[in-house]
Write an enzyme that holds these catalytic residues in place. Structure first.
Site, PDB file in Angstrom:
ATOM      1  N   GLY A  11      -2.095   6.743  -8.645  1.00 58.07           N
ATOM      2  CA  GLY A  11      -0.544   6.426  -8.653  1.00 58.07           C
ATOM      3  C   GLY A  11      -0.295   5.291  -9.640  1.00 58.07           C
ATOM      4  O   GLY A  11      -1.298   4.494  -9.866  1.00 58.07           O
ATOM      5  N   VAL A  23      -7.780  -2.745 -24.104  1.00 57.19           N
ATOM      6  CA  VAL A  23      -8.798  -1.770 -24.371  1.00 57.19           C
ATOM      7  C   VAL A  23      -9.033  -1.280 -25.635  1.00 57.19           C
ATOM      8  O   VAL A  23     -10.064  -1.500 -26.410  1.00 57.19           O
ATOM      9  CB  VAL A  23      -9.399  -0.803 -23.188  1.00 57.19           C
ATOM     10  CG1 VAL A  23     -10.313   0.069 -23.515  1.00 57.19           C
ATOM     11  CG2 VAL A  23      -9.269  -1.388 -21.734  1.00 57.19           C
ATOM     12  N   ARG A  72      -3.381  12.942  -9.984  1.00 58.53           N
ATOM     13  CA  ARG A  72      -4.096  13.118  -8.967  1.00 58.53           C
ATOM     14  C   ARG A  72      -5.129  14.545  -9.128  1.00 58.53           C
ATOM     15  O   ARG A  72      -4.483  15.519  -8.847  1.00 58.53           O
ATOM     16  CB  ARG A  72      -3.514  13.091  -7.445  1.00 58.53           C
ATOM     17  CG  ARG A  72      -2.779  11.708  -7.363  1.00 58.53           C
ATOM     18  CD  ARG A  72      -2.436  11.470  -5.929  1.00 58.53           C
ATOM     19  NE  ARG A  72      -2.422   9.963  -5.834  1.00 58.53           N
ATOM     20  CZ  ARG A  72      -1.031   9.496  -5.831  1.00 58.53           C
ATOM     21  NH1 ARG A  72       0.002  10.264  -6.196  1.00 58.53           N
ATOM     22  NH2 ARG A  72      -0.547   7.963  -5.653  1.00 58.53           N
ATOM     23  N   ASP A 103      -8.876   2.508  -5.449  1.00 54.55           N
ATOM     24  CA  ASP A 103     -10.352   2.936  -4.862  1.00 54.55           C
ATOM     25  C   ASP A 103     -10.718   4.531  -5.196  1.00 54.55           C
ATOM     26  O   ASP A 103     -11.837   4.802  -5.191  1.00 54.55           O
ATOM     27  CB  ASP A 103     -10.587   2.421  -3.610  1.00 54.55           C
ATOM     28  CG  ASP A 103      -9.611   2.646  -2.492  1.00 54.55           C
ATOM     29  OD1 ASP A 103      -8.673   3.474  -2.767  1.00 54.55           O
ATOM     30  OD2 ASP A 103      -9.732   2.099  -1.429  1.00 54.55           O
ATOM     31  N   THR A 125      -3.019  -0.583  -9.253  1.00 52.96           N
ATOM     32  CA  THR A 125      -2.211  -0.217  -8.020  1.00 52.96           C
ATOM     33  C   THR A 125      -1.108  -1.162  -7.374  1.00 52.96           C
ATOM     34  O   THR A 125      -1.603  -2.366  -7.451  1.00 52.96           O
ATOM     35  CB  THR A 125      -3.062   0.521  -6.936  1.00 52.96           C
ATOM     36  OG1 THR A 125      -2.340   0.652  -5.752  1.00 52.96           O
ATOM     37  CG2 THR A 125      -4.105  -0.629  -6.331  1.00 52.96           C
ATOM     38  N   ASP A 127      -0.324  -1.424  -4.691  1.00 49.34           N
ATOM     39  CA  ASP A 127      -0.580  -1.738  -3.169  1.00 49.34           C
ATOM     40  C   ASP A 127      -1.300  -3.138  -2.789  1.00 49.34           C
ATOM     41  O   ASP A 127      -1.364  -3.528  -1.666  1.00 49.34           O
ATOM     42  CB  ASP A 127      -1.045  -0.496  -2.519  1.00 49.34           C
ATOM     43  CG  ASP A 127      -0.039   0.556  -2.318  1.00 49.34           C
ATOM     44  OD1 ASP A 127       1.044   0.485  -2.533  1.00 49.34           O
ATOM     45  OD2 ASP A 127      -0.522   1.808  -2.078  1.00 49.34           O
ATOM     46  N   ASP A 129      -4.335  -3.199  -2.492  1.00 53.61           N
ATOM     47  CA  ASP A 129      -5.387  -3.076  -1.576  1.00 53.61           C
ATOM     48  C   ASP A 129      -6.755  -2.793  -2.005  1.00 53.61           C
ATOM     49  O   ASP A 129      -7.336  -1.965  -1.159  1.00 53.61           O
ATOM     50  CB  ASP A 129      -4.988  -1.914  -0.411  1.00 53.61           C
ATOM     51  CG  ASP A 129      -4.735  -0.573  -1.272  1.00 53.61           C
ATOM     52  OD1 ASP A 129      -4.804  -0.580  -2.494  1.00 53.61           O
ATOM     53  OD2 ASP A 129      -4.395   0.400  -0.718  1.00 53.61           O
ATOM     54  N   ARG A 154      21.252  -8.406   0.251  1.00 51.29           N
ATOM     55  CA  ARG A 154      21.728  -9.691   0.880  1.00 51.29           C
ATOM     56  C   ARG A 154      23.262  -9.718   0.678  1.00 51.29           C
ATOM     57  O   ARG A 154      23.986 -10.010   1.475  1.00 51.29           O
ATOM     58  CB  ARG A 154      20.927 -10.826   0.502  1.00 51.29           C
ATOM     59  CG  ARG A 154      21.343 -11.892   1.309  1.00 51.29           C
ATOM     60  CD  ARG A 154      20.742 -13.415   0.892  1.00 51.29           C
ATOM     61  NE  ARG A 154      19.310 -13.529   0.953  1.00 51.29           N
ATOM     62  CZ  ARG A 154      18.648 -13.034  -0.303  1.00 51.29           C
ATOM     63  NH1 ARG A 154      19.385 -13.007  -1.193  1.00 51.29           N
ATOM     64  NH2 ARG A 154      17.551 -13.272  -0.031  1.00 51.29           N
ATOM     65  N   ARG A 261      22.109  -1.202   8.405  1.00 47.32           N
ATOM     66  CA  ARG A 261      22.091  -0.099   7.336  1.00 47.32           C
ATOM     67  C   ARG A 261      20.652  -0.273   6.971  1.00 47.32           C
ATOM     68  O   ARG A 261      19.997  -1.229   6.990  1.00 47.32           O
ATOM     69  CB  ARG A 261      22.933  -0.340   6.085  1.00 47.32           C
ATOM     70  CG  ARG A 261      24.328  -0.377   6.449  1.00 47.32           C
ATOM     71  CD  ARG A 261      24.744   1.025   6.540  1.00 47.32           C
ATOM     72  NE  ARG A 261      26.278   1.282   6.399  1.00 47.32           N
ATOM     73  CZ  ARG A 261      26.981   1.005   7.568  1.00 47.32           C
ATOM     74  NH1 ARG A 261      26.172   1.100   8.670  1.00 47.32           N
ATOM     75  NH2 ARG A 261      28.188   1.244   7.572  1.00 47.32           N
TER      76      ARG A 261
HETATM   77  P1  ADP Z   1      -6.161   5.749  -6.239  1.00 47.44           P
HETATM   78  O1  ADP Z   1      -7.086   5.668  -7.561  1.00 47.44           O
HETATM   79  O2  ADP Z   1      -4.856   5.048  -6.872  1.00 47.44           O
HETATM   80  O3  ADP Z   1      -6.806   5.398  -4.991  1.00 47.44           O
HETATM   81  P2  ADP Z   1      -6.356   8.621  -5.554  1.00 47.44           P
HETATM   82  O4  ADP Z   1      -6.996   8.078  -4.195  1.00 47.44           O
HETATM   83  O5  ADP Z   1      -5.183   9.670  -5.558  1.00 47.44           O
HETATM   84  O6  ADP Z   1      -5.730   7.289  -6.215  1.00 47.44           O
HETATM   85  O7  ADP Z   1      -7.633   9.061  -6.634  1.00 47.44           O
HETATM   86  C1  ADP Z   1      -7.179   9.239  -7.951  1.00 47.44           C
HETATM   87  C2  ADP Z   1      -8.114  10.218  -8.423  1.00 47.44           C
HETATM   88  O8  ADP Z   1      -9.351   9.837  -8.280  1.00 47.44           O
HETATM   89  C3  ADP Z   1      -8.250  11.608  -7.517  1.00 47.44           C
HETATM   90  O9  ADP Z   1      -7.244  12.549  -7.993  1.00 47.44           O
HETATM   91  C4  ADP Z   1      -9.555  12.098  -7.849  1.00 47.44           C
HETATM   92  O10 ADP Z   1      -9.385  12.841  -9.110  1.00 47.44           O
HETATM   93  C5  ADP Z   1     -10.478  10.850  -8.020  1.00 47.44           C
HETATM   94  N1  ADP Z   1     -11.137  10.806  -6.620  1.00 47.44           N
HETATM   95  C6  ADP Z   1     -10.279  10.237  -5.654  1.00 47.44           C
HETATM   96  N2  ADP Z   1     -11.074  10.188  -4.487  1.00 47.44           N
HETATM   97  C7  ADP Z   1     -12.367  10.670  -5.093  1.00 47.44           C
HETATM   98  C8  ADP Z   1     -13.721  10.800  -4.469  1.00 47.44           C
HETATM   99  N3  ADP Z   1     -13.973  10.574  -3.259  1.00 47.44           N
HETATM  100  N4  ADP Z   1     -14.643  11.289  -5.184  1.00 47.44           N
HETATM  101  C9  ADP Z   1     -14.307  11.450  -6.458  1.00 47.44           C
HETATM  102  N5  ADP Z   1     -13.126  11.557  -7.175  1.00 47.44           N
HETATM  103  C10 ADP Z   1     -12.166  11.115  -6.443  1.00 47.44           C
HETATM  104  O1  F6P Z   2       0.762   3.460  -5.663  1.00 47.15           O
HETATM  105  C1  F6P Z   2       0.564   3.346  -4.223  1.00 47.15           C
HETATM  106  C2  F6P Z   2       1.708   4.112  -3.561  1.00 47.15           C
HETATM  107  O2  F6P Z   2       2.560   3.506  -4.188  1.00 47.15           O
HETATM  108  C3  F6P Z   2       1.930   3.994  -2.001  1.00 47.15           C
HETATM  109  O3  F6P Z   2       2.250   2.703  -1.489  1.00 47.15           O
HETATM  110  C4  F6P Z   2       2.795   5.120  -1.800  1.00 47.15           C
HETATM  111  O4  F6P Z   2       2.945   5.391  -0.427  1.00 47.15           O
HETATM  112  C5  F6P Z   2       2.087   6.366  -2.619  1.00 47.15           C
HETATM  113  O5  F6P Z   2       1.667   5.606  -3.849  1.00 47.15           O
HETATM  114  C6  F6P Z   2       3.140   7.171  -2.968  1.00 47.15           C
HETATM  115  O6  F6P Z   2       3.012   7.786  -4.217  1.00 47.15           O
HETATM  116  P1  F6P Z   2       2.969   9.245  -4.772  1.00 47.15           P
HETATM  117  O7  F6P Z   2       4.616   9.525  -4.192  1.00 47.15           O
HETATM  118  O8  F6P Z   2       2.986   9.052  -6.078  1.00 47.15           O
HETATM  119  O9  F6P Z   2       2.259  10.225  -3.969  1.00 47.15           O
END
Ligand code: ADP
Ligand code: F6P
Length: 337
Positions: A11, A23, A72, A103, A125, A127, A129, A154, A261
């Protein structure tokens, strides 16, 4: 190292452009050629990249999103995809790769490093997290965007003596919700990590009404509505027929007689000019990534352990869990009436 690549993955988040810029400029400062890879790991598989120069990263400091685009990429989750990406690196002479993402992207970076490609990664990200880092690039901007939206809500809630249920992002984590709630003085904060009862919200609203309060803001993390490992409230809310912010607003109205709402802020939180804080983090972290590669250190994640910018092995970074800041959550609920 004479040639490095950079990509953004997962994301998007505000500040990614600042990281690419840092970079690129730091790489060129170290006499490196810098290749900008398009669409995350997909661009690495497809060989979709272009050389970045000092000017190609100008005028982007104030732009959200990522000009390299992100994706993704499912193919990269398979070994064949990782091998293809590693081969592209060799074909293009990429000796080191910088990855910005969450991650999932770090897991991908680890897989690539196991194919012999030197990698460094930094947390991008909204989030917040990522276990190894106190803050992630984009979090501060997302919180500020949501805070400004809640401030506007508000205004109208006050005029109409209403309750406004504001849903913020965070599929797996309540960090955005807590900081937004603290900033706007929400009456109640709902996050996936902390169990709650609707009666607690109702009681607090009734207490407010008794003191003359006429409008309310309830900040709800979207994470409370998803069936995830972090969400301790999913079954409870399902049992009440609460599947989203609209259902919650309806039930609060029924139980308090305060017209309610709901507003789902959604992807608005992923856009807009990055705050100074995110620009700073992205720039300092991007600079550190290049320093690491230039000094032959790789397969590491750059993070912030306040006030220090640190780096640690990717495997170690991926094992780290970030405990939810319960104290911060309690303050939000204690101060917001
Ligand atoms: P984020 O990096 O924000 O956590 P994703 O979980 O969607 O977002 O991961 C981003 C990209 O990283 C994925 O589309 C994929 O290409 C790669 N990726 C995610 N998980 C794995 C994994 N377990 N092993 C290898 N590549 C991964
Ligand atoms: O970037 C993280 C995040 O914003 C989450 O909080 C949210 O639920 C998710 O990505 C949604 O992302 P997308 O609509 O791009 O799958």
């Amino acid at each position: 190292m004479k040639k490095i690549g950079i990509l953004t993955s997962g994301g998007d988040s505000q500040g990614m452009n600042n990281a690419i810029r840092a970079v690129t400029r730091a790489g060129i400062h170290n006499n490196m050629t810098v290749l900008g890879i398009k669409n995350g790991y997909q661009g690495l598989i497809d060989g979709d990249m272009e050389e970045l120069n000092i000017r190609s990263v100008s005028r982007i400091v104030d732009r959200g999103g990522t000009f390299l685009m992100t994706a993704r990429c499912l193919e990269f989750k398979e070994e064949a995809g990782v091998k293809k990406a590693a081969q592209t690196c060799r074909d293009f002479g990429i000796e080191g790769l910088v990855v910005i993402g969450g991650d999932g992207s770090f897991r991908g970076a680890l897989d690539l490093s196991r194919q012999g490609i030197p990698v460094v990664a930094m947390p991008g990200t909204i989030d917040n997290d990522i276990g190894c880092s106190d803050y992630t690039i984009g979090f501060d901007t997302a919180v500020n965007v949501a805070m400004q939206a809640a401030d506007k809500l508000r205004d109208t809630s006050m005029s109409h003596h209403r309750c406004s249920v504001v849903e913020v992002m965070g599929r797996n984590a309540g960090w955005v919700a807590v900081d937004v709630a603290l900033s706007v003085g929400a009456t109640y904060t709902l996050v996936p990590e902390v169990p709650f009862q609707v009666e607690q919200i109702v009681e607090k609203m009734k207490m407010g009404l008794a003191m003359g309060k006429q409008h309310f803001i309830i900040v709800a993390s979207e994470g409370i509505f998803f069936n995830t490992k972090t969400n301790t409230n999913f079954e409870y809310l399902q049992s009440l027929g609460i599947h989203g912010a609209g259902d919650l607003a309806r039930i609060l109205e029924e139980l308090t007689n305060v017209e309610s709402r709901h507003t789902v802020l959604g992807h608005i939180q992923r856009g807009g000019a990055p705050t100074a804080r995110d620009r700073y983090l992205a720039t300092i972290m991007g600079h550190r990534c290049v320093q690491l590669l230039a000094s032959g250190q790789f397969n590491r994640v750059v993070a912030i352990n306040e006030p220090n910018i640190i780096d640690l092995p990717i495997e170690e970074a991926l094992k780290m869990k970030k405990p939810f800041d319960r104290a911060r959550y309690d303050i939000a609920n204690e101060i917001g009436i």
